[in-house]
Design an enzyme around this catalytic site. Sequence first.
Site, PDB file in Angstrom:
ATOM      1  N   CYS A  49       0.877  -1.164   0.000  1.00 17.01           N
ATOM      2  CA  CYS A  49       0.000   0.000   0.000  1.00 17.01           C
ATOM      3  C   CYS A  49       0.916   1.216   0.000  1.00 17.01           C
ATOM      4  O   CYS A  49       1.752   1.375   0.888  1.00 17.01           O
ATOM      5  CB  CYS A  49      -0.877  -0.013   1.243  1.00 17.01           C
ATOM      6  SG  CYS A  49      -1.744   1.546   1.509  1.00 17.01           S
ATOM      7  N   ASP A  75      -9.571  19.379  20.609  1.00 15.22           N
ATOM      8  CA  ASP A  75      -9.291  18.516  19.449  1.00 15.22           C
ATOM      9  C   ASP A  75     -10.368  17.440  19.381  1.00 15.22           C
ATOM     10  O   ASP A  75     -10.107  16.264  19.615  1.00 15.22           O
ATOM     11  CB  ASP A  75      -7.889  17.893  19.612  1.00 15.22           C
ATOM     12  CG  ASP A  75      -7.486  17.039  18.416  1.00 15.22           C
ATOM     13  OD1 ASP A  75      -8.221  17.039  17.396  1.00 15.22           O
ATOM     14  OD2 ASP A  75      -6.436  16.377  18.497  1.00 15.22           O
ATOM     15  N   CYS A  79     -10.573  17.734  12.752  1.00 15.46           N
ATOM     16  CA  CYS A  79     -10.451  16.841  11.601  1.00 15.46           C
ATOM     17  C   CYS A  79     -11.666  16.973  10.690  1.00 15.46           C
ATOM     18  O   CYS A  79     -11.822  16.215   9.749  1.00 15.46           O
ATOM     19  CB  CYS A  79     -10.270  15.395  12.066  1.00 15.46           C
ATOM     20  SG  CYS A  79     -11.593  14.839  13.153  1.00 15.46           S
TER      21      CYS A  79
HETATM   22  N1  SAH Z   1      -5.733  15.141  20.936  1.00 20.32           N
HETATM   23  C1  SAH Z   1      -5.502  13.742  20.714  1.00 20.32           C
HETATM   24  C2  SAH Z   1      -6.755  12.945  20.314  1.00 20.32           C
HETATM   25  C3  SAH Z   1      -7.735  13.577  19.392  1.00 20.32           C
HETATM   26  S1  SAH Z   1      -8.963  12.486  18.767  1.00 20.32           S
HETATM   27  C4  SAH Z   1      -4.395  13.529  19.704  1.00 20.32           C
HETATM   28  O1  SAH Z   1      -3.987  14.465  18.994  1.00 20.32           O
HETATM   29  O2  SAH Z   1      -3.891  12.428  19.605  1.00 20.32           O
HETATM   30  C5  SAH Z   1     -10.401  12.969  19.669  1.00 20.32           C
HETATM   31  C6  SAH Z   1     -10.487  12.345  21.046  1.00 20.32           C
HETATM   32  O3  SAH Z   1     -11.694  12.791  21.679  1.00 20.32           O
HETATM   33  C7  SAH Z   1     -10.555  10.814  21.061  1.00 20.32           C
HETATM   34  O4  SAH Z   1      -9.517  10.340  21.852  1.00 20.32           O
HETATM   35  C8  SAH Z   1     -11.938  10.519  21.689  1.00 20.32           C
HETATM   36  O5  SAH Z   1     -11.932   9.368  22.509  1.00 20.32           O
HETATM   37  C9  SAH Z   1     -12.196  11.749  22.503  1.00 20.32           C
HETATM   38  N2  SAH Z   1     -13.595  12.101  22.826  1.00 20.32           N
HETATM   39  C10 SAH Z   1     -14.714  11.881  22.093  1.00 20.32           C
HETATM   40  N3  SAH Z   1     -15.775  12.447  22.676  1.00 20.32           N
HETATM   41  C11 SAH Z   1     -15.362  13.029  23.822  1.00 20.32           C
HETATM   42  C12 SAH Z   1     -15.999  13.799  24.853  1.00 20.32           C
HETATM   43  N4  SAH Z   1     -17.296  14.055  24.813  1.00 20.32           N
HETATM   44  N5  SAH Z   1     -15.233  14.258  25.857  1.00 20.32           N
HETATM   45  C13 SAH Z   1     -13.887  14.019  25.894  1.00 20.32           C
HETATM   46  N6  SAH Z   1     -13.242  13.301  24.955  1.00 20.32           N
HETATM   47  C14 SAH Z   1     -13.955  12.818  23.929  1.00 20.32           C
END
Ligand code: SAH
Length: 457
Positions: free
Chosen positions: A165, A387, A414
């Site tokens: 890939c 995020d 994202c």
């Molecule tokens: N900042 C991290 C992850 C971002 S992905 C990085 O850069 O690696 C988004 C994250 O939000 C995921 O880990 C997911 O589990 C979490 N998430 C989803 N809904 C949420 C909520 N209501 N409160 C807190 N975290 C949440």
Amino acid sequence: MSKKALPVQKNDIVNVTFQDLSHDGAGVAKVDGYTLFVPRGLPGEEAQVKVTKTKKGFGFGKLLELTKESEHRTTPPCPIYKQCGGCQLQHLTYEGQLEYKQKQVQDVMERIGKLKDVNVLPVLGMDDPWRYRNKAQVPVGEQEGGLITGFYQKGSHRIIDMKECLIQQEANDLVVQTVKEIANHYGIRAYNERTHKGTLRHVVAKYGQNTNQIMVVLVTKGKELPNKKNIVANIIDRIPNVKSIVQNINPKKTNVIFGDKTEVLWGDEYIYDTIGDIQFAISARSFYQVNPTQTKVLYDKALEYAQLEGNETVIDAYCGIGTISLFLAQKANQVYGVEIVPEAIEDAKRNAELNGMENVEFEAGEAETVIPAWYEKGIKADTIVVDPPRKGCDETLLNTILDMKPNRVVYVSCNPATLARDLAILEEGGYETQQVQPVDMFPHTTHVECVAQVIMK
Ligand code: SAH
């Protein structure tokens, strides 16, 4: 409008000019004002198209013949590009892809956020946009008695065998091919989705790009894996940098890859990777960004936008395994991270310890519940980084931010559509979006990652 009144019918063959690209990378053409989405058409191109489906407001078509080609068209280097569906933009030059992504972000800022003057910067792309992914999750099937590993054909659950890939790190391709050969040698059967029989479901390969460490995960239906010892010995023998071999057991009838049970078969439970000066432990199931080169670019930008001087309190909402939190902790007085998945918070705490960082605290829970509770306890952030997943921030969280009044909000996203929606709410509440920086984390796909700098007016 009745179906008869549509300007085109199913199976019609029409000549069109593409004007735009949709958010999922299809060419957009108008026939008497009616919108047709046609995969692989590019703006400026003229083509003969067969209408494949019509709906009230728009329809879909299939490209039959290009009569005028875009200067941005290029030959996709991947031989299985059309069947796979993992990439959507290989027929567009990389330069064209970056322009497309910037325009996508600009468009949703105006259309969804009604933010006309937001400064959307040119996308930060990769010098070499191939072989970037550090994680492969490949389903296993059978063909003429032998094992195959590959991908589900677009729109189906038929597995097509794949040797390499082109967006995957070579190390991961090697793992998948080698495990396939070894499992074949020992007569391991593939799991069959329909009959719910067989053994090996997925091969997952994880690679620490900056440490050269490899993790191999064998996802099986049950605990039993015939010839387990020999398989492990062969993997160690044939993959020099392997540091961890684990088995994950998923007995369920589901297309979710991982089950709840993970057992270390050999080596460590973790592999390590670094981003900048910070080290991260990565386990079989923990979330870790898949493009480490661009993750560094993204986090550096987030840190730049946070403009920390050393005395600030910072909140990192949706912190995952604490990656951004630890980046911020290098420059801030105190960082608080919150994340909904308890295992990720365990990883985050371990990562803080691993890096000897004592000015970070993590809590498991919903950002929209935990942050208001912190605020009630008197925790007030100078900067908040969010995020969130694709659906964006919960409104309660945005309201808490407006109450807490941090000087800065750094929004990592994202999904530009929910970013635009949430920026509009912050603007309404007295903030101003200084700039939006798209970063190309996923070359050749339509995904766009952004980081926005928002300050109090
Ligand atoms: N900042 C991290 C992850 C971002 S992905 C990085 O850069 O690696 C988004 C994250 O939000 C995921 O880990 C997911 O589990 C979490 N998430 C989803 N809904 C949420 C909520 N209501 N409160 C807190 N975290 C949440």
